[in-house]
Design an enzyme around this catalytic site. Structure first.
Site, PDB file in Angstrom:
ATOM      1  N   SER A  20      27.621  -2.474 -20.835  1.00 12.95           N
ATOM      2  CA  SER A  20      27.748  -3.432 -21.941  1.00 12.95           C
ATOM      3  C   SER A  20      26.427  -3.739 -22.640  1.00 12.95           C
ATOM      4  O   SER A  20      25.404  -3.941 -22.012  1.00 12.95           O
ATOM      5  CB  SER A  20      28.342  -4.737 -21.419  1.00 12.95           C
ATOM      6  OG  SER A  20      28.304  -5.692 -22.460  1.00 12.95           O
ATOM      7  N   THR A  67      36.269  -8.302 -22.009  1.00 12.91           N
ATOM      8  CA  THR A  67      36.490  -6.945 -22.516  1.00 12.91           C
ATOM      9  C   THR A  67      37.465  -6.196 -21.630  1.00 12.91           C
ATOM     10  O   THR A  67      38.059  -6.775 -20.699  1.00 12.91           O
ATOM     11  CB  THR A  67      35.132  -6.204 -22.691  1.00 12.91           C
ATOM     12  OG1 THR A  67      35.373  -4.971 -23.367  1.00 12.91           O
ATOM     13  CG2 THR A  67      34.448  -5.914 -21.363  1.00 12.91           C
ATOM     14  N   LYS A  71      41.544  -8.453 -21.481  1.00  5.39           N
ATOM     15  CA  LYS A  71      41.855  -9.305 -22.642  1.00  5.39           C
ATOM     16  C   LYS A  71      43.256  -9.909 -22.558  1.00  5.39           C
ATOM     17  O   LYS A  71      43.474 -11.031 -23.005  1.00  5.39           O
ATOM     18  CB  LYS A  71      41.702  -8.512 -23.944  1.00  5.39           C
ATOM     19  CG  LYS A  71      40.248  -8.170 -24.258  1.00  5.39           C
ATOM     20  CD  LYS A  71      40.126  -7.435 -25.584  1.00  5.39           C
ATOM     21  CE  LYS A  71      38.701  -6.946 -25.783  1.00  5.39           C
ATOM     22  NZ  LYS A  71      38.522  -6.228 -27.051  1.00  5.39           N
ATOM     23  N   ASN A  92      39.325 -12.343 -26.517  1.00  4.89           N
ATOM     24  CA  ASN A  92      38.012 -11.810 -26.128  1.00  4.89           C
ATOM     25  C   ASN A  92      36.964 -12.916 -26.012  1.00  4.89           C
ATOM     26  O   ASN A  92      35.817 -12.625 -25.688  1.00  4.89           O
ATOM     27  CB  ASN A  92      37.537 -10.707 -27.089  1.00  4.89           C
ATOM     28  CG  ASN A  92      36.982 -11.269 -28.381  1.00  4.89           C
ATOM     29  OD1 ASN A  92      37.302 -12.395 -28.755  1.00  4.89           O
ATOM     30  ND2 ASN A  92      36.154 -10.505 -29.057  1.00  4.89           N
ATOM     31  N   ASP A 108      37.508  -9.900 -32.532  1.00  4.37           N
ATOM     32  CA  ASP A 108      37.361  -8.473 -32.837  1.00  4.37           C
ATOM     33  C   ASP A 108      37.702  -8.160 -34.305  1.00  4.37           C
ATOM     34  O   ASP A 108      37.000  -7.399 -34.970  1.00  4.37           O
ATOM     35  CB  ASP A 108      38.273  -7.623 -31.933  1.00  4.37           C
ATOM     36  CG  ASP A 108      37.720  -7.482 -30.519  1.00  4.37           C
ATOM     37  OD1 ASP A 108      36.492  -7.616 -30.346  1.00  4.37           O
ATOM     38  OD2 ASP A 108      38.521  -7.239 -29.594  1.00  4.37           O
ATOM     39  N   GLY A 135      46.337   0.690 -29.606  1.00  4.91           N
ATOM     40  CA  GLY A 135      46.072  -0.078 -28.392  1.00  4.91           C
ATOM     41  C   GLY A 135      45.574  -1.473 -28.720  1.00  4.91           C
ATOM     42  O   GLY A 135      45.835  -2.004 -29.810  1.00  4.91           O
ATOM     43  N   GLY A 136      44.859  -2.075 -27.787  1.00 10.76           N
ATOM     44  CA  GLY A 136      44.407  -3.461 -27.933  1.00 10.76           C
ATOM     45  C   GLY A 136      43.495  -3.663 -29.125  1.00 10.76           C
ATOM     46  O   GLY A 136      43.633  -4.655 -29.854  1.00 10.76           O
ATOM     47  N   ALA A 137      42.565  -2.747 -29.342  1.00  9.93           N
ATOM     48  CA  ALA A 137      41.620  -2.911 -30.451  1.00  9.93           C
ATOM     49  C   ALA A 137      42.351  -2.822 -31.783  1.00  9.93           C
ATOM     50  O   ALA A 137      42.091  -3.605 -32.704  1.00  9.93           O
ATOM     51  CB  ALA A 137      40.524  -1.853 -30.366  1.00  9.93           C
TER      52      ALA A 137
HETATM   53  P1  NDP Z   1      43.405   0.890 -25.379  1.00 10.91           P
HETATM   54  O1  NDP Z   1      43.333   1.543 -24.055  1.00 10.91           O
HETATM   55  O2  NDP Z   1      44.122  -0.399 -25.525  1.00 10.91           O
HETATM   56  O3  NDP Z   1      44.102   1.913 -26.429  1.00 10.91           O
HETATM   57  C1  NDP Z   1      43.692   3.250 -26.474  1.00 10.91           C
HETATM   58  C2  NDP Z   1      44.279   3.941 -27.697  1.00 10.91           C
HETATM   59  O4  NDP Z   1      43.670   5.227 -27.810  1.00 10.91           O
HETATM   60  C3  NDP Z   1      45.776   4.165 -27.641  1.00 10.91           C
HETATM   61  O5  NDP Z   1      46.300   4.081 -28.940  1.00 10.91           O
HETATM   62  C4  NDP Z   1      45.866   5.587 -27.095  1.00 10.91           C
HETATM   63  O6  NDP Z   1      47.052   6.263 -27.466  1.00 10.91           O
HETATM   64  C5  NDP Z   1      44.695   6.227 -27.793  1.00 10.91           C
HETATM   65  N1  NDP Z   1      44.167   7.401 -27.097  1.00 10.91           N
HETATM   66  C6  NDP Z   1      43.573   7.440 -25.888  1.00 10.91           C
HETATM   67  N2  NDP Z   1      43.163   8.696 -25.591  1.00 10.91           N
HETATM   68  C7  NDP Z   1      43.511   9.467 -26.663  1.00 10.91           C
HETATM   69  C8  NDP Z   1      43.353  10.834 -26.958  1.00 10.91           C
HETATM   70  N3  NDP Z   1      42.759  11.676 -26.109  1.00 10.91           N
HETATM   71  N4  NDP Z   1      43.802  11.283 -28.165  1.00 10.91           N
HETATM   72  C9  NDP Z   1      44.395  10.446 -29.025  1.00 10.91           C
HETATM   73  N5  NDP Z   1      44.581   9.114 -28.795  1.00 10.91           N
HETATM   74  C10 NDP Z   1      44.142   8.642 -27.626  1.00 10.91           C
HETATM   75  O7  NDP Z   1      41.867   0.788 -25.896  1.00 10.91           O
HETATM   76  P2  NDP Z   1      41.268  -0.267 -26.920  1.00 10.91           P
HETATM   77  O8  NDP Z   1      42.220  -0.384 -28.046  1.00 10.91           O
HETATM   78  O9  NDP Z   1      40.862  -1.499 -26.219  1.00 10.91           O
HETATM   79  O10 NDP Z   1      39.904   0.443 -27.391  1.00 10.91           O
HETATM   80  C11 NDP Z   1      39.907   1.523 -28.305  1.00 10.91           C
HETATM   81  C12 NDP Z   1      38.472   1.840 -28.742  1.00 10.91           C
HETATM   82  O11 NDP Z   1      37.912   0.789 -29.517  1.00 10.91           O
HETATM   83  C13 NDP Z   1      37.512   2.080 -27.580  1.00 10.91           C
HETATM   84  O12 NDP Z   1      36.680   3.192 -27.898  1.00 10.91           O
HETATM   85  C14 NDP Z   1      36.672   0.816 -27.549  1.00 10.91           C
HETATM   86  O13 NDP Z   1      35.371   1.042 -27.038  1.00 10.91           O
HETATM   87  C15 NDP Z   1      36.616   0.468 -29.038  1.00 10.91           C
HETATM   88  N6  NDP Z   1      36.344  -0.962 -29.300  1.00 10.91           N
HETATM   89  C16 NDP Z   1      35.199  -1.294 -29.977  1.00 10.91           C
HETATM   90  C17 NDP Z   1      34.901  -2.608 -30.264  1.00 10.91           C
HETATM   91  C18 NDP Z   1      33.640  -2.933 -30.990  1.00 10.91           C
HETATM   92  O14 NDP Z   1      33.271  -4.121 -31.053  1.00 10.91           O
HETATM   93  N7  NDP Z   1      32.957  -1.973 -31.587  1.00 10.91           N
HETATM   94  C19 NDP Z   1      35.794  -3.716 -29.859  1.00 10.91           C
HETATM   95  C20 NDP Z   1      36.998  -3.257 -29.159  1.00 10.91           C
HETATM   96  C21 NDP Z   1      37.236  -1.927 -28.887  1.00 10.91           C
HETATM   97  P3  NDP Z   1      48.414   6.155 -26.588  1.00 10.91           P
HETATM   98  O15 NDP Z   1      49.080   4.877 -27.013  1.00 10.91           O
HETATM   99  O16 NDP Z   1      49.167   7.365 -26.943  1.00 10.91           O
HETATM  100  O17 NDP Z   1      47.985   6.119 -25.128  1.00 10.91           O
END
Ligand code: NDP
Length: 284
Positions: A20, A67, A71, A92, A108, A135-137
Site C-alpha cells: 500500500s 481496501t 470493503k 472505504n 473511490d 467488480g467493487g471498483a
Molecule cells: P474485484 O475483484 O472486485 O473485480 C475484479 C474485476 O476484474 C471483475 O470485473 C473481473 O471480472 C475482472 N477481471 C479479473 N481478472 C480479469 C481478467 N484476467 N480479464 C478480464 N477481466 C478480469 O476488484 P476491484 O474492482 O476492487 O479492483 C479492480 C482494479 O481497480 C484493481 O486493479 C484495483 O487495484 C483498482 N483500484 C484502484 C483504485 C485507485 O484508487 N486507483 C481504487 C480501487 C480499485 P469477472 O466479474 O468476470 O470476475
C-alpha cells in the site's frame, strides 16, 4: 481535546497490505497541513474483521481506510452510511465517533472523477464511456460517472451477467447504460475507456479489438504501477490520444477521506508528484 487530536491515529486495513502507498500519501497530507496524526497499514484477515476493527477503535483509532477484500465487511459493520456508500454497497472510509457510532463512506468514485476532470482535465460530460470490469471498483464509480452526464456508459465484463447486474442496479439512468461481454466488444468507438478490472494482477489486460477508440479518445487504468501497464500500452498502440494510470485517483480518494476525518482538505498536486517520483524510484 487538543491532546487527543495531537495523537490522532488512523490507518488502512486490507489483506494483503504491504504494497500500500496510502501511508506515504497520508503522511504527506499531514505534513502539508501541520496535522499531528499517525497512519499505518494493518493487515486484517477477512475472518477477523470485526474483532480487529473493534480492538483498533478501543486502541484510540479515529478512522480507517479499507481496501480489498474488506470493503463489503466495512459496509456491513458501519452503523451509518453515506449516500455514496449505499450506492456503492462498499465502504472505504470508516470514522469512529465519540458516541460509539461508526460512519461509513466511499470516496473511490469522487476520487476518480476529480482525477479525470480536474487533474487530467478530461471531459466526462457528453462522452461515450466504456468501463471494463464490474467488480467493487466499477460499482464504486458508477454513480459519480453517471452524475457527470456522459452520452452513454457501456460496462464490459468478462462475466457478462455480473455486468448486467451492475447496470440494473443503476437503472434508470439519465443516459443509455448497457452491459456487454468483453468478447462482444468491437466495431464501436468510444471517447473514454476506463479499465476497472484486476487483470493486471495476473500481469495482463483485457484484449481490446482494433476499433475501440474514437479520434482523440482517452484511456484510464485504475491500476497504478511504476511502469506503464499492459492495458495502457495496448491503448496507446490502438490509437488512444492520452493515457493515465490510477495514481491520481488513489491520491484523490485519500484526500477525500482525510477531509472527512480532519475537516480540512489537502492539496493533491504536490502529493501526486511526490508519489510519481517515489514510484519511479520504487522506494515508497
Ligand atoms: P474485484 O475483484 O472486485 O473485480 C475484479 C474485476 O476484474 C471483475 O470485473 C473481473 O471480472 C475482472 N477481471 C479479473 N481478472 C480479469 C481478467 N484476467 N480479464 C478480464 N477481466 C478480469 O476488484 P476491484 O474492482 O476492487 O479492483 C479492480 C482494479 O481497480 C484493481 O486493479 C484495483 O487495484 C483498482 N483500484 C484502484 C483504485 C485507485 O484508487 N486507483 C481504487 C480501487 C480499485 P469477472 O466479474 O468476470 O470476475
Amino acid at each position: 481535546m487538543t491532546a487527543d487530536r495531537s495523537a490522532a491515529r488512523y490507518g488502512l486495513i486490507g489483506h494483503p497490505i504491504s504494497h500500500s502507498r496510502s501511508p506515504f500519501i497520508h503522511r504527506h497530507f499531514a505534513s502539508q497541513l501541520g496535522q499531528e496524526m499517525t497512519y499505518e497499514a494493518i493487515d486484517v484477515a477477512p475472518e477477523h474483521f470485526r474483532e480487529r476493527v473493534e480492538s483498533l477503535r478501543e486502541d484510540g483509532f479515529l478512522g480507517l481506510n479499507v481496501t480489498v477484500p474488506l470493503k463489503e465487511h466495512a459496509f456491513a459493520f458501519a452503523s451509518s452510511l453515506s449516500a455514496r456508500a449505499l450506492r456503492a454497497e462498499a465502504v472505504n472510509t470508516l470514522s469512529f465517533g465519540r458516541d460509539g457510532l461508526v460512519s461509513g463512506d466511499n470516496t473511490d468514485g469522487i476520487g476518480l472523477l476529480r482525477d479525470l476532470t480536474r487533474n487530467l482535465e478530461w471531459k466526462v460530460a457528453g462522452q461515450r464511456i466504456l468501463m471494463l470490469g464490474a467488480g467493487g471498483a466499477a460499482r464504486g464509480v458508477m454513480q459519480p460517472l453517471l452524475e457527470a452526464g456522459p452520452a452513454q456508459l457501456t460496462v464490459a465484463n468478462r462475466t457478462c451477467s455480473r455486468g448486467e447486474e451492475l447496470v440494473a442496479a443503476f437503472a434508470p439512468a439519465r443516459c443509455p447504460v448497457r452491459a456487454v461481454g468483453l468478447d462482444e466488444l468491437g466495431g464501436e468507438a468510444h471517447d473514454l475507456l476506463i479499465n476497472a478490472t484486476s487483470a493486471a494482477l495476473g500481469g495482463g489486460a483485457p484484449r481490446l479489438p482494433a476499433v475501440i477508440f474514437a479520434p482523440g479518445a482517452r484511456a484510464y487504468d485504475m491500476m497504478y504501477a511504476p511502469t506503464q501497464s499492459a492495458f495502457l500500452k495496448q491503448a496507446a498502440a490502438l490509437g488512444a490520444g492520452a493515457v493515465s494510470d490510477g495514481r491520481g485517483m488513489l491520491v484523490e480518494q485519500a484526500a477525500e477521506s482525510f477531509a472527512i476525518w480532519r475537516g480540512v482538505r489537502p492539496a493533491t498536486a504536490s502529493v501526486i508528484a511526490a508519489l510519481s517520483a517515489a514510484l519511479t524510484a520504487e522506494d515508497v
